[in-house]
Structures are given as C-alpha cells and as structure tokens.
Design a protein around this motif. Structure first.
Motif: not given
Length: 422
Positions: A107-118, A129-137, A150-151, A352-353
């Motif tokens: 929703q926030e139209d981020v260019v990436a999710v970065v350095g996260s834990y889940s 994946e559906a939005a094409g947002i890369p998951y970096i690190g 996208i990871s 970015v991807s």
C-alpha cells in the motif's frame, strides 16, 4: 542545512521545486514530474520489519538499525540526492501480523523491503511477489527466502550455518549430538549437519528433536550428553531464541566426569546472549559457533559502529554484535549500491529488482564476499536455489567474547551440494 551540517529535507521546498520543474516539463514535453509518485526526485521509501515485544524471538534492533542508517544517509544528502524514508512494522512472530506488514508495504508503494526478519515466509512473500517488491537481505530464517524470485538474500541462511557447523565440529569432536526443533523444517537439519561432519569422515550426529518453545530441556540435555559417548564429545543446538534455555538445562546436569563441549550457530547464540548468560563464567565459554560474518570485534564493522554511535542517539535496541543488526546493515549497503547504480533513472520496485537480477555487484567492505544475484551466481541446489553467499566463519567463545577460531571465510558450497544429493 541544520546547525550540525546535516542537510534538511524541506517538504515546502520540494513542492516548490516540483512545481517549477513540472512547468518546465510541460513546455519541454517531458512526461513525469520529479517528486511525484513514480518520479525520479521524491523520497525513496522502503520498509524494515521484525518481531518486537513478543513472547518468542524479538529483533527490535533491525528496524532501529534501518532508521539509524536513514538518518546517516540523509545527513549526507540522501541516496543520489533523494531522501531515504524507512517505514517499520512489527511482524509479531505470527502469520496474520506478518501478512499485514507485507500488505502495508504494498500500500505504501515501497521500492523494497530491506534487512528484515520473519519466520513467516509463506505469509510475507506472496504479497510482495504479487506487487513485484524485492525482499533484500532477509535474515535467512526460512526456506522461502531462498526460493522466491523476489528475494535477494545476503547470507546462506540456516542451511549454510548447519553445514558449516558440521565441518567445524568434524575436526574438534569425536561424537556429536544435535538438539533441533521438533518440526518439519527441523527434521532436515540433521541431514545438513551430517553432510558437514562427513567432510571430516565423521560419523553421523545423534538426532534429538525438542519442542521449540519449552522453558527447560532437562530430558533433552541428559540425552544429548549421554549420546556423545566418552570424553571428546560435543553437543550442538539450534533452537533459535530457546537455545539459551537448553544450555541452561545442560549446565544444570549433575557432573558425570566427562568433558563435553557445546556448540551452536549464529542466531541461536550470539555475543549479546553470551553476555546475558555470564560471559566467561557462563555456559558458552569455549563453545564453537558458526557464523555468517566476521566476529563482532573485527575492524570491518567499524563503519557500522560509527553510524550507530553518531546516528542511533543511544538507542539501546541496537547492539552492533547482534546478527540481526549486522544483517540489516549489509542489506542497506546493498540498497545504497543499487540506487547508485541506477544513476538518474527512476527508483521503483521494478528498477531495483532489474538492477539486482541483471548483475549489480555489491562490495560490503569484506563483511561478506562480493554479492551478486545473477542466475549464474546462485548455488542452485534443490531447496535453496537462490543462495549466492555460501561462505561462513568459524568462531569460538574465549574469555566471554566471540572471536575468530579460523581466519577468513569457509566455503560450504560443496557440502550443501552433497546434502542435496544424499
């Protein structure tokens, strides 16, 4: 400029600049107004999520590190002159909250999710994946991080650590007991550890499944010690946040005259945990630990420590010895290099991807090998096709400090390939 020399981003100035440039574009026939959504001069928005204030694993230092990194970058004028805006989200250690974080990122139209834990890869990655947002690190805790297109992982995850731990223990232990989660994912850990042990022509480890969330592990501790045989045995555990509970139970066992060493992997044991449990007088003194990165005292961490000192403002959530904080630092280093590679082009999730997939090469100051995510750079083993960093470090706890047991990185790619074929 502020009084301390930092560049201040002014919304009113940005609007005036956008309006002026927009008028010029109307005359010149250019299409997108810089600063507007999808344009080239507005803030670069990313998100970092991690569980906080839960009854299980908590990683508050990762979002806090992302925010400190943004303050540092913005004090120098931003990324290619653009403000870095970091959103944070409490992943909650449960699927619904994790999925909510992913939907908010979309929703926030981020260019990436970065350095996260889940630990909820199945909940967070499909919306991205559906939005094409890369998951970096991502932290490297789930298999999905090494499968999703996208990871873009920066380490080899749990698989690399267990394979490396097997190699490390093969030369130090006569027999090994592995205490691991009694779960579907935990069931494959002995196989990976044994592939590492086999590099030293070592017999397979005794497999001891245990509850992931127990308060004490007396039965498992007793069984693990018994199955190491005589002197020269080792007990290694990979129970995440509950590893400390296991080794506390292990330490409380009545002495039986045998010298049994303990071991684990980064993420289950790190310097903050060693400190909390007594340092040199605690259960981890002498423990063998396999990590992704150099030990926390290595000078290659000095740039990160300087940023924390100058831009975290005493935030006690950020411990430079914490593996999550370290992973976030490396992930934001990747983001910075990618944005720089785009030059004056638009910075979007798509660009970015594409930059990552087409071979942007990231040097992390020696904290990892050079990182690149082309198809030919990936390990490509079943289950972990997107591992690009298959190097680990061997560490040991001496005088209460995690220090290098062996200089440099150890390549565990052959071990992971062997594990995939057995």
């Amino acid at each position: 400029m502020t009084g301390n020399g930092r560049r201040r981003f002014s919304p009113s100035l940005s609007l005036r600049t956008a309006a002026a440039l927009g008028s010029a574009c109307l005359l010149a026939g250019c299409g997108v107004i810089p600063g507007a959504t999808g344009g080239s001069r507005g803030p670069i928005t990313v998100m970092t999520w991690a569980p906080q204030d839960t009854r299980a694993t908590n990683m508050p230092g990762m979002p806090a590190m992302g925010q400190a990194y943004a303050r540092w970058v913005n004090s120098k004028g931003g990324l290619n002159g653009r403000e870095l805006r970091v959103l944070t989200c409490n992943e909650g250690n449960e699927p619904a909250a994790a999925a909510a974080c992913a939907r908010r990122a979309v929703q926030e139209d981020v260019v990436a999710v970065v350095g996260s834990y889940s630990q909820n890869g199945r909940a967070v990655l499909p919306p991205l994946e559906a939005a094409g947002i890369p998951y970096i690190g991502g932290y490297g805790i789930t298999d999905e991080e090494f499968r999703s297109a996208i990871s873009y992982p920066v380490n080899g995850g749990q698989a690399a650590l267990l394979a490396g731990n097997g190699i490390q223990l093969a030369t130090s232990c006569d027999r090994v007991s592995l205490v691991r989660p009694d779960s579907v994912e935990g069931a494959r850990l002995p196989h990976i550890l044994n592939s590492g042990l086999a590099q030293g022509h070592h017999r397979t480890a005794a497999d001891i499944p245990a509850a992931e969330d127990a308060g004490e592990y007396t039965d498992e501790a007793r069984q693990s010690r018994r199955r190491t045989g005589e002197d020269g045995g080792c007990v290694t555990a990979a129970l995440g946040a509950h590893t400390a509970n296991f080794f506390d139970s292990f330490r409380r066992l009545p002495p039986d005259g045998r010298d049994v060493k303990v071991a684990s992997v980064l993420g289950s044991v790190d310097q903050p945990l060693v400190d909390r449990t007594g340092g040199a007088n605690g259960p981890f003194e002498g423990a063998y630990i396999t990590g992704w990165y150099p030990d926390a005292g290595d000078e290659r961490w000095n740039p990160m420590k300087r940023v924390i000192r100058e831009h975290a403002f005493g935030d006690d959530r950020i411990d430079p010895a914490d593996a999550g904080v370290q992973t976030t630092w490396i992930a934001y280093t990747v983001l910075t290099k990618v944005v720089e590679s785009l030059g004056r082009d638009k910075v979007t999730a798509g660009t970015v991807s594409r930059a990552l997939s087409r071979g942007v090469r990231v040097h992390t100051g020696g904290l990892t090998p050079p990182l690149r995510w082309r198809y030919e750079d990936m390990l490509g083993t079943p289950g972990f096709p997107r591992i690009i960093n298959h190097k680990v470090t061997f560490q040991v706890v001496r005088d209460g400090r995690l220090v290098a047991q062996r200089n440099g990185f150890v390549d565990i790619a052959p071990t992971l390939r062997d594990a995939a074929t057995l």
